[in-house]
Design a protein around this motif. Sequence first.
Motif, PDB file in Angstrom:
ATOM      1  N   GLU A  81       0.874  -1.285  -0.162  1.00 49.84           N
ATOM      2  CA  GLU A  81      -0.010   0.033   0.130  1.00 49.84           C
ATOM      3  C   GLU A  81       0.926   1.241   0.112  1.00 49.84           C
ATOM      4  O   GLU A  81       0.684   2.208  -0.488  1.00 49.84           O
ATOM      5  N   PHE A  82       2.092   1.259   0.391  1.00 51.14           N
ATOM      6  CA  PHE A  82       2.960   2.470   0.640  1.00 51.14           C
ATOM      7  C   PHE A  82       3.150   2.752  -0.790  1.00 51.14           C
ATOM      8  O   PHE A  82       3.320   3.939  -1.134  1.00 51.14           O
ATOM      9  N   VAL A  83       3.513   1.760  -1.689  1.00 54.64           N
ATOM     10  CA  VAL A  83       3.728   1.996  -3.096  1.00 54.64           C
ATOM     11  C   VAL A  83       2.496   2.392  -3.907  1.00 54.64           C
ATOM     12  O   VAL A  83       2.460   3.212  -4.425  1.00 54.64           O
ATOM     13  N   ARG A  84       1.367   1.830  -3.554  1.00 53.03           N
ATOM     14  CA  ARG A  84       0.244   2.117  -4.453  1.00 53.03           C
ATOM     15  C   ARG A  84      -0.029   3.492  -3.920  1.00 53.03           C
ATOM     16  O   ARG A  84      -0.554   4.215  -5.124  1.00 53.03           O
ATOM     17  N   LEU A  85       0.071   4.167  -2.871  1.00 48.38           N
ATOM     18  CA  LEU A  85      -0.174   5.591  -2.731  1.00 48.38           C
ATOM     19  C   LEU A  85       0.611   6.337  -3.284  1.00 48.38           C
ATOM     20  O   LEU A  85       0.132   7.252  -4.145  1.00 48.38           O
ATOM     21  N   ALA A  86       1.700   6.295  -3.525  1.00 45.53           N
ATOM     22  CA  ALA A  86       2.810   7.059  -4.487  1.00 45.53           C
ATOM     23  C   ALA A  86       2.213   6.781  -6.009  1.00 45.53           C
ATOM     24  O   ALA A  86       2.026   8.071  -6.723  1.00 45.53           O
ATOM     25  N   LEU A  87       2.038   5.715  -6.558  1.00 40.28           N
ATOM     26  CA  LEU A  87       1.316   5.640  -7.741  1.00 40.28           C
ATOM     27  C   LEU A  87       0.092   6.349  -7.996  1.00 40.28           C
ATOM     28  O   LEU A  87      -0.223   6.812  -8.951  1.00 40.28           O
ATOM     29  N   GLU A  88      -0.853   6.309  -7.074  1.00 44.11           N
ATOM     30  CA  GLU A  88      -2.106   6.768  -7.094  1.00 44.11           C
ATOM     31  C   GLU A  88      -1.843   8.169  -7.061  1.00 44.11           C
ATOM     32  O   GLU A  88      -2.755   8.944  -7.944  1.00 44.11           O
ATOM     33  N   ASP A  89      -1.155   8.717  -6.151  1.00 47.99           N
ATOM     34  CA  ASP A  89      -1.138  10.244  -5.919  1.00 47.99           C
ATOM     35  C   ASP A  89      -0.638  10.860  -7.171  1.00 47.99           C
ATOM     36  O   ASP A  89      -1.333  11.841  -7.583  1.00 47.99           O
ATOM     37  N   ALA A  90       0.079  10.014  -7.860  1.00 46.26           N
ATOM     38  CA  ALA A  90       0.864  10.873  -9.229  1.00 46.26           C
ATOM     39  C   ALA A  90       0.115  10.547 -10.725  1.00 46.26           C
ATOM     40  O   ALA A  90       0.294  11.081 -11.428  1.00 46.26           O
ATOM     41  N   GLY A  91      -1.031   9.709 -10.325  1.00 54.01           N
ATOM     42  CA  GLY A  91      -1.934   9.076 -11.342  1.00 54.01           C
ATOM     43  C   GLY A  91      -1.093   8.388 -12.312  1.00 54.01           C
ATOM     44  O   GLY A  91      -1.315   8.456 -13.454  1.00 54.01           O
ATOM     45  N   ALA A  92      -0.138   7.686 -12.068  1.00 50.72           N
ATOM     46  CA  ALA A  92       0.850   7.131 -12.745  1.00 50.72           C
ATOM     47  C   ALA A  92      -0.030   5.680 -13.114  1.00 50.72           C
ATOM     48  O   ALA A  92      -0.880   4.963 -12.444  1.00 50.72           O
ATOM     49  N   ASN A 121      -6.316  13.211  -5.650  1.00 51.17           N
ATOM     50  CA  ASN A 121      -5.970  11.672  -6.127  1.00 51.17           C
ATOM     51  C   ASN A 121      -5.961  10.500  -4.907  1.00 51.17           C
ATOM     52  O   ASN A 121      -6.561   9.534  -5.173  1.00 51.17           O
ATOM     53  N   ILE A 122      -5.621  10.983  -3.724  1.00 52.07           N
ATOM     54  CA  ILE A 122      -5.704  10.334  -2.677  1.00 52.07           C
ATOM     55  C   ILE A 122      -7.252  10.198  -2.045  1.00 52.07           C
ATOM     56  O   ILE A 122      -7.552   8.990  -1.948  1.00 52.07           O
ATOM     57  N   ALA A 123      -7.933  11.220  -2.246  1.00 50.69           N
ATOM     58  CA  ALA A 123      -9.157  10.992  -1.819  1.00 50.69           C
ATOM     59  C   ALA A 123     -10.008  10.133  -2.686  1.00 50.69           C
ATOM     60  O   ALA A 123     -10.955   9.501  -2.195  1.00 50.69           O
ATOM     61  N   ASP A 154     -11.510   6.308  -1.457  1.00 50.82           N
ATOM     62  CA  ASP A 154     -13.103   6.075  -1.629  1.00 50.82           C
ATOM     63  C   ASP A 154     -13.250   5.162  -2.770  1.00 50.82           C
ATOM     64  O   ASP A 154     -14.744   4.725  -3.167  1.00 50.82           O
ATOM     65  N   SER A 155     -12.481   4.630  -3.163  1.00 48.43           N
ATOM     66  CA  SER A 155     -12.594   3.817  -4.488  1.00 48.43           C
ATOM     67  C   SER A 155     -12.415   2.322  -4.210  1.00 48.43           C
ATOM     68  O   SER A 155     -11.929   1.898  -2.986  1.00 48.43           O
ATOM     69  N   GLU A 156     -12.997   1.421  -5.099  1.00 46.90           N
ATOM     70  CA  GLU A 156     -12.839   0.063  -4.889  1.00 46.90           C
ATOM     71  C   GLU A 156     -11.459  -0.712  -5.071  1.00 46.90           C
ATOM     72  O   GLU A 156     -10.920  -1.707  -4.784  1.00 46.90           O
ATOM     73  N   ARG A 157     -10.651   0.375  -5.755  1.00 46.69           N
ATOM     74  CA  ARG A 157      -9.049   0.105  -5.907  1.00 46.69           C
ATOM     75  C   ARG A 157      -8.229  -0.319  -4.503  1.00 46.69           C
ATOM     76  O   ARG A 157      -7.466  -1.190  -4.487  1.00 46.69           O
ATOM     77  N   ARG A 158      -8.748   0.348  -3.524  1.00 47.65           N
ATOM     78  CA  ARG A 158      -8.140   0.211  -2.168  1.00 47.65           C
ATOM     79  C   ARG A 158      -8.729  -0.782  -1.375  1.00 47.65           C
ATOM     80  O   ARG A 158      -9.966  -0.915  -1.028  1.00 47.65           O
ATOM     81  N   ILE A 159      -7.937  -1.666  -1.081  1.00 47.15           N
ATOM     82  CA  ILE A 159      -8.273  -3.068  -0.378  1.00 47.15           C
ATOM     83  C   ILE A 159      -8.605  -2.565   0.989  1.00 47.15           C
ATOM     84  O   ILE A 159      -7.507  -1.775   1.713  1.00 47.15           O
ATOM     85  N   PRO A 160      -9.686  -2.787   1.645  1.00 47.48           N
ATOM     86  CA  PRO A 160      -9.971  -2.643   3.094  1.00 47.48           C
ATOM     87  C   PRO A 160      -8.920  -3.295   4.012  1.00 47.48           C
ATOM     88  O   PRO A 160      -8.534  -4.488   3.907  1.00 47.48           O
ATOM     89  N   PHE A 161      -8.596  -2.500   5.123  1.00 50.68           N
ATOM     90  CA  PHE A 161      -7.665  -3.218   6.132  1.00 50.68           C
ATOM     91  C   PHE A 161      -8.561  -4.232   6.555  1.00 50.68           C
ATOM     92  O   PHE A 161      -9.814  -4.536   6.608  1.00 50.68           O
TER      93      PHE A 161
END
Length: 245
Positions: free
Chosen positions: A16-27, A215-217, A221-228
């Motif tokens: 998730e730490f990597v996903r957040l960077a990719l998601e924030d940048a819109g990569a 992009n983080i918000a 709120d999306s289905e891409r983020r796996i719940p804890f």
Amino acid sequence: MPYELYYWDGLQGRGEFVRLALEDAGAEYIDVARGAKKDGLGTEAMMKVMNSKTEAHIPFAPPFLKDGELIVPHVANILLYLGPKLGLAPKSENLRYVAHGLQLTIADVVAEVHDTHHPLATDLYYEDQKDAAKIRSQNFIEARIPKFFGYFERVLRQNPDGDTHMVGKATTYVDLSLFQLVDGLQYAFPRAMRKFGKHYPRVAALHDAVLERPNIALYVDSERRIPFNESGIFRHYPELDQDAK
């Protein structure tokens, strides 16, 4: 070509730490283990890379990132690589090493969080080490959270370029990772984190500022983020949680 992120399906975990960077940048990226087998993806595709007898630089364990032929393992190492490419690293080379050091410190906290529920052995079930987990969690809440977050609070206070950024005056991957660390602890230890904002107001403000990034918000709120969940690093076992002093 899109980046390829390899991590276990169904878990936020270290990936998730990597996903957040990719998601924030819109990569553009592929979360390989979560893909369909018919598309040449899925967990088997990840294991194929790890068990390869031809790859020159095979990773020991996920997460790892593929960028073309290059394979980059370990969260802090991946973010050191991705940060400049995604616009999430300081422009100063010196400050990039400062950011990397902070990311390694976050990795230390993550390892200790894992050990709150698996203090004796990773291969044992949580139920086989509950008594030890209670002792470890109490120490983590009473001693280690203040130790680490007192340090992060001081880093933010002493940053001359802005008190909601860990390094420099713009958002970096370290800020995103600190957001995830706080978010995970709020899930795992809601009682212990109840007065977190009072004790560490700058860290709490950074968390809220990251959550407001467009992009983080959207991602949160999306289905891409796996719940804890109770298979990941941040696990909520009520018997391990307690009010912080």
